[in-house]
Design an enzyme around this catalytic site. Structure first.
Site, PDB file in Angstrom:
ATOM      1  N   HIS A 111      62.746   8.747   5.515  1.00 25.27           N
ATOM      2  CA  HIS A 111      63.366   8.124   6.694  1.00 25.27           C
ATOM      3  C   HIS A 111      64.608   7.317   6.341  1.00 25.27           C
ATOM      4  CE1 HIS A 111      59.308   8.482   9.006  1.00 25.27           C
ATOM      5  NE2 HIS A 111      59.984   9.618   8.991  1.00 25.27           N
ATOM      6  N   CYS A 119      79.225   7.562   6.497  1.00 25.65           N
ATOM      7  CA  CYS A 119      80.377   7.575   7.401  1.00 25.65           C
ATOM      8  C   CYS A 119      80.283   8.741   8.376  1.00 25.65           C
ATOM      9  CB  CYS A 119      81.657   7.698   6.575  1.00 25.65           C
ATOM     10  SG  CYS A 119      83.135   7.749   7.592  1.00 25.65           S
ATOM     11  N   GLY A 177      48.783   3.080   3.435  1.00 23.74           N
ATOM     12  CA  GLY A 177      49.420   2.073   4.287  1.00 23.74           C
ATOM     13  C   GLY A 177      50.269   2.635   5.397  1.00 23.74           C
ATOM     14  N   THR A 178      49.787   3.720   6.036  1.00 22.42           N
ATOM     15  CA  THR A 178      50.499   4.202   7.219  1.00 22.42           C
ATOM     16  C   THR A 178      49.515   4.381   8.361  1.00 22.42           C
ATOM     17  OG1 THR A 178      51.994   5.873   8.128  1.00 22.42           O
ATOM     18  CG2 THR A 178      50.371   6.656   6.546  1.00 22.42           C
ATOM     19  N   GLU A 204      42.890  -0.917   7.463  1.00 25.30           N
ATOM     20  CA  GLU A 204      42.082  -0.713   8.684  1.00 25.30           C
ATOM     21  C   GLU A 204      41.737   0.768   8.808  1.00 25.30           C
ATOM     22  OE1 GLU A 204      44.890  -3.869  11.235  1.00 25.30           O
ATOM     23  OE2 GLU A 204      44.793  -1.745  11.772  1.00 25.30           O
TER      24      GLU A 204
HETATM   25  C1  BV8 Z   1      61.725  14.252  14.558  1.00 20.72           C
HETATM   26  C2  BV8 Z   1      63.291   4.592  10.047  1.00 20.72           C
HETATM   27  C3  BV8 Z   1      62.664  16.277  15.303  1.00 20.72           C
HETATM   28  C4  BV8 Z   1      63.795   3.672  11.118  1.00 20.72           C
HETATM   29  C5  BV8 Z   1      61.452   5.622  11.198  1.00 20.72           C
HETATM   30  C6  BV8 Z   1      55.087  13.015  20.688  1.00 20.72           C
HETATM   31  C7  BV8 Z   1      54.097  13.446  19.837  1.00 20.72           C
HETATM   32  C8  BV8 Z   1      54.365  13.645  18.492  1.00 20.72           C
HETATM   33  C9  BV8 Z   1      55.640  13.399  17.981  1.00 20.72           C
HETATM   34  C10 BV8 Z   1      56.606  12.953  18.832  1.00 20.72           C
HETATM   35  C11 BV8 Z   1      56.345  12.772  20.183  1.00 20.72           C
HETATM   36  N1  BV8 Z   1      57.492  12.340  20.757  1.00 20.72           N
HETATM   37  C12 BV8 Z   1      58.482  12.257  19.820  1.00 20.72           C
HETATM   38  C13 BV8 Z   1      57.951  12.630  18.646  1.00 20.72           C
HETATM   39  C14 BV8 Z   1      58.646  12.697  17.374  1.00 20.72           C
HETATM   40  C15 BV8 Z   1      58.812  11.313  16.784  1.00 20.72           C
HETATM   41  C16 BV8 Z   1      57.490  10.593  16.719  1.00 20.72           C
HETATM   42  O1  BV8 Z   1      56.660  10.885  15.877  1.00 20.72           O
HETATM   43  N2  BV8 Z   1      57.296   9.634  17.651  1.00 20.72           N
HETATM   44  C17 BV8 Z   1      56.048   8.886  17.672  1.00 20.72           C
HETATM   45  C18 BV8 Z   1      56.344   7.430  17.981  1.00 20.72           C
HETATM   46  C19 BV8 Z   1      55.137   9.527  18.706  1.00 20.72           C
HETATM   47  N3  BV8 Z   1      59.306  11.552  15.447  1.00 20.72           N
HETATM   48  C20 BV8 Z   1      60.622  11.632  15.235  1.00 20.72           C
HETATM   49  O2  BV8 Z   1      61.447  11.436  16.091  1.00 20.72           O
HETATM   50  C21 BV8 Z   1      61.035  12.065  13.835  1.00 20.72           C
HETATM   51  N4  BV8 Z   1      62.006  13.117  13.957  1.00 20.72           N
HETATM   52  O3  BV8 Z   1      60.649  14.519  15.039  1.00 20.72           O
HETATM   53  O4  BV8 Z   1      62.812  15.069  14.599  1.00 20.72           O
HETATM   54  C22 BV8 Z   1      63.832  17.119  14.988  1.00 20.72           C
HETATM   55  C23 BV8 Z   1      63.620  18.453  14.666  1.00 20.72           C
HETATM   56  C24 BV8 Z   1      64.696  19.248  14.394  1.00 20.72           C
HETATM   57  C25 BV8 Z   1      65.993  18.719  14.424  1.00 20.72           C
HETATM   58  C26 BV8 Z   1      66.192  17.365  14.723  1.00 20.72           C
HETATM   59  C27 BV8 Z   1      65.109  16.558  15.021  1.00 20.72           C
HETATM   60  C28 BV8 Z   1      61.732  10.956  13.082  1.00 20.72           C
HETATM   61  C29 BV8 Z   1      60.839   9.792  12.924  1.00 20.72           C
HETATM   62  C30 BV8 Z   1      61.496   8.779  11.972  1.00 20.72           C
HETATM   63  C31 BV8 Z   1      61.811   7.498  12.712  1.00 20.72           C
HETATM   64  N5  BV8 Z   1      62.251   6.501  11.745  1.00 20.72           N
HETATM   65  N6  BV8 Z   1      61.861   4.774  10.261  1.00 20.72           N
HETATM   66  C32 BV8 Z   1      63.514   2.224  10.767  1.00 20.72           C
HETATM   67  O5  BV8 Z   1      62.706   1.939   9.856  1.00 20.72           O
HETATM   68  O6  BV8 Z   1      64.135   1.391  11.447  1.00 20.72           O
HETATM   69  S1  BV8 Z   1      59.844   5.568  11.669  1.00 20.72           S
HETATM   70  C33 BV8 Z   1      59.160   4.115  11.149  1.00 20.72           C
HETATM   71  O7  BV8 Z   1      58.000   3.913  11.922  1.00 20.72           O
HETATM   72  C34 BV8 Z   1      58.646   4.162   9.736  1.00 20.72           C
HETATM   73  O8  BV8 Z   1      59.508   4.834   8.873  1.00 20.72           O
HETATM   74  C35 BV8 Z   1      57.315   4.809   9.846  1.00 20.72           C
HETATM   75  O9  BV8 Z   1      57.429   6.204   9.833  1.00 20.72           O
HETATM   76  C36 BV8 Z   1      56.877   4.367  11.214  1.00 20.72           C
HETATM   77  C37 BV8 Z   1      55.945   3.189  11.094  1.00 20.72           C
HETATM   78  O10 BV8 Z   1      54.754   3.690  10.609  1.00 20.72           O
HETATM   79  P1  BV8 Z   1      53.991   3.006   9.397  1.00 20.72           P
HETATM   80  O11 BV8 Z   1      54.828   3.069   8.171  1.00 20.72           O
HETATM   81  O12 BV8 Z   1      52.679   3.660   9.372  1.00 20.72           O
HETATM   82  O13 BV8 Z   1      53.859   1.487   9.784  1.00 20.72           O
HETATM   83  P2  BV8 Z   1      52.855   0.845  10.841  1.00 20.72           P
HETATM   84  O14 BV8 Z   1      53.295  -0.560  11.014  1.00 20.72           O
HETATM   85  O15 BV8 Z   1      52.737   1.744  12.032  1.00 20.72           O
HETATM   86  O16 BV8 Z   1      51.419   0.875  10.115  1.00 20.72           O
HETATM   87  C38 BV8 Z   1      51.209   0.115   8.964  1.00 20.72           C
HETATM   88  C39 BV8 Z   1      49.854   0.523   8.413  1.00 20.72           C
HETATM   89  O17 BV8 Z   1      49.630  -0.190   7.203  1.00 20.72           O
HETATM   90  C40 BV8 Z   1      48.702   0.198   9.333  1.00 20.72           C
HETATM   91  O18 BV8 Z   1      47.811   1.303   9.387  1.00 20.72           O
HETATM   92  C41 BV8 Z   1      48.019  -0.999   8.656  1.00 20.72           C
HETATM   93  O19 BV8 Z   1      46.613  -0.996   8.856  1.00 20.72           O
HETATM   94  C42 BV8 Z   1      48.343  -0.738   7.216  1.00 20.72           C
HETATM   95  N7  BV8 Z   1      48.389  -1.940   6.374  1.00 20.72           N
HETATM   96  C43 BV8 Z   1      48.945  -3.139   6.696  1.00 20.72           C
HETATM   97  N8  BV8 Z   1      48.856  -3.966   5.619  1.00 20.72           N
HETATM   98  C44 BV8 Z   1      48.250  -3.264   4.626  1.00 20.72           C
HETATM   99  C45 BV8 Z   1      47.948  -1.980   5.105  1.00 20.72           C
HETATM  100  N9  BV8 Z   1      47.329  -1.057   4.343  1.00 20.72           N
HETATM  101  C46 BV8 Z   1      46.997  -1.409   3.085  1.00 20.72           C
HETATM  102  N10 BV8 Z   1      47.259  -2.622   2.551  1.00 20.72           N
HETATM  103  C47 BV8 Z   1      47.879  -3.571   3.292  1.00 20.72           C
HETATM  104  N11 BV8 Z   1      48.126  -4.778   2.751  1.00 20.72           N
END
Ligand code: BV8
Length: 237
Positions: A111, A119, A177-178, A204
């Site tokens: 990501h 650019c 951690g995702t 979790e």
């Molecule tokens: C794409 C950079 C197509 C930005 C990020 C409907 C259904 C399915 C998919 C979609 C849909 N509608 C749209 C989509 C696609 C969409 C998507 O998935 N949306 C979701 C919201 C439904 N995906 C996209 O758009 C992707 N691109 O599909 O392109 C395409 C095809 C052809 C041509 C062109 C395009 C792109 C997605 C990338 C977005 N960018 N990051 C930034 O950072 O600002 S996403 C960003 O959010 C992160 O990178 C990461 O991926 C996500 C967050 O998730 P996590 O890392 O899991 O973090 P989160 O806080 O959620 O969870 C933390 C976890 O850690 C928890 O489980 C917690 O319990 C645990 N934890 C906490 N502490 C600890 C721990 N575990 C262990 N130890 C600890 N101490």
């Protein structure tokens, strides 16, 4: 855990591996930043509409990199990469630089990265550690057309071909951690499951928990070093 030393390992990490270093996860922030939904700010339309707001979102997070350090989980993965005789690939969804600073080399930031900009005119990407503004000139072409080198929603993640090939060949897939909310990363376990042992480490229970053959509930800083010790101690040549 006893797995053959020639096993190919693929690891996927999310925001949870950086939580104990002090970088808040997306879930911690309820998916909000300054009352903006992340999906709205981390989007090309948001950047076209209000580039200063989106730059500030990343400037704040880039500044934080100077205040945080890799934790025991990041360091353990770098140790595993160094010692593992089989193929190894670490894929992170995180845009922070903690895996890099921990010493991971076989690393894909699917990501993008906070510490790079690119650019829109000459398409060159540049290492970048200070603030970036709409008027900041590109070091290569001089045009004020820099954007964060980040994959926004509705943009294609990076190096998907390499990642897909590694998933199709691995014998062990570890997810750390995702929350499994964002695709295509959340679908990697299904791809690997065809032939690999799959293991999830999370503080979790996650929505994709049932797709793993094995899950370990706990903090990454404890569970990841333990797992690495098991893998290195138990590898069979
Ligand atoms: C794409 C950079 C197509 C930005 C990020 C409907 C259904 C399915 C998919 C979609 C849909 N509608 C749209 C989509 C696609 C969409 C998507 O998935 N949306 C979701 C919201 C439904 N995906 C996209 O758009 C992707 N691109 O599909 O392109 C395409 C095809 C052809 C041509 C062109 C395009 C792109 C997605 C990338 C977005 N960018 N990051 C930034 O950072 O600002 S996403 C960003 O959010 C992160 O990178 C990461 O991926 C996500 C967050 O998730 P996590 O890392 O899991 O973090 P989160 O806080 O959620 O969870 C933390 C976890 O850690 C928890 O489980 C917690 O319990 C645990 N934890 C906490 N502490 C600890 C721990 N575990 C262990 N130890 C600890 N101490």
């Amino acid at each position: 855990m006893h797995i053959p030393a020639d096993t190919s390992i693929v690891i996927l990490t999310g925001a949870g591996i950086s939580a104990e270093s002090g970088i808040s996860t997306f879930r911690d922030a309820d998916g909000l930043w300054m009352n903006h939904a992340i999906e709205e700010v981390a989007h090309p339309t948001a950047f076209r509409r209000d580039p200063a707001l989106v730059h500030e979102f990343y400037n704040q997070r880039r500044r934080q990199l100077f205040e945080v350090s890799p934790n025991a989980a990041h360091l353990a993965l770098a140790r595993l990469e160094q010692a593992w005789p089989g193929d190894f690939l670490l894929v992170t969804q995180n845009v922070d630089d903690l895996h890099d600073r921990a010493g991971s080399l076989k690393l894909i930031h699917m990501h993008g990265e906070l510490r790079r900009v690119r650019c829109l005119k000459c398409l060159q990407s540049h290492p970048w550690m200070e603030d970036c503004l709409p008027e900041t000139p590109c070091p290569a072409c001089g045009k004020p057309s820099l954007r964060p080198h980040i994959v926004w929603f509705d943009e294609m993640p990076m190096k998907m071909g390499e990642i897909t090939r590694a998933l199709s060949r691995c014998g062990l897939f570890i997810c750390i951690g995702t929350s499994g909310n964002v695709y295509p990363a959340a679908g990697f376990v299904q791809q690997a499951s065809r032939q690999a042992h799959t293991l999830e480490i999370n503080a979790e229970e996650t929505r994709i928990r049932s797709q793993f053959k094995e899950t370990r509930k706990g903090l990454a800083s404890c569970e990841v070093p333990r797992l690495v010790d098991e893998l290195l101690g138990g590898m069979t040549r």
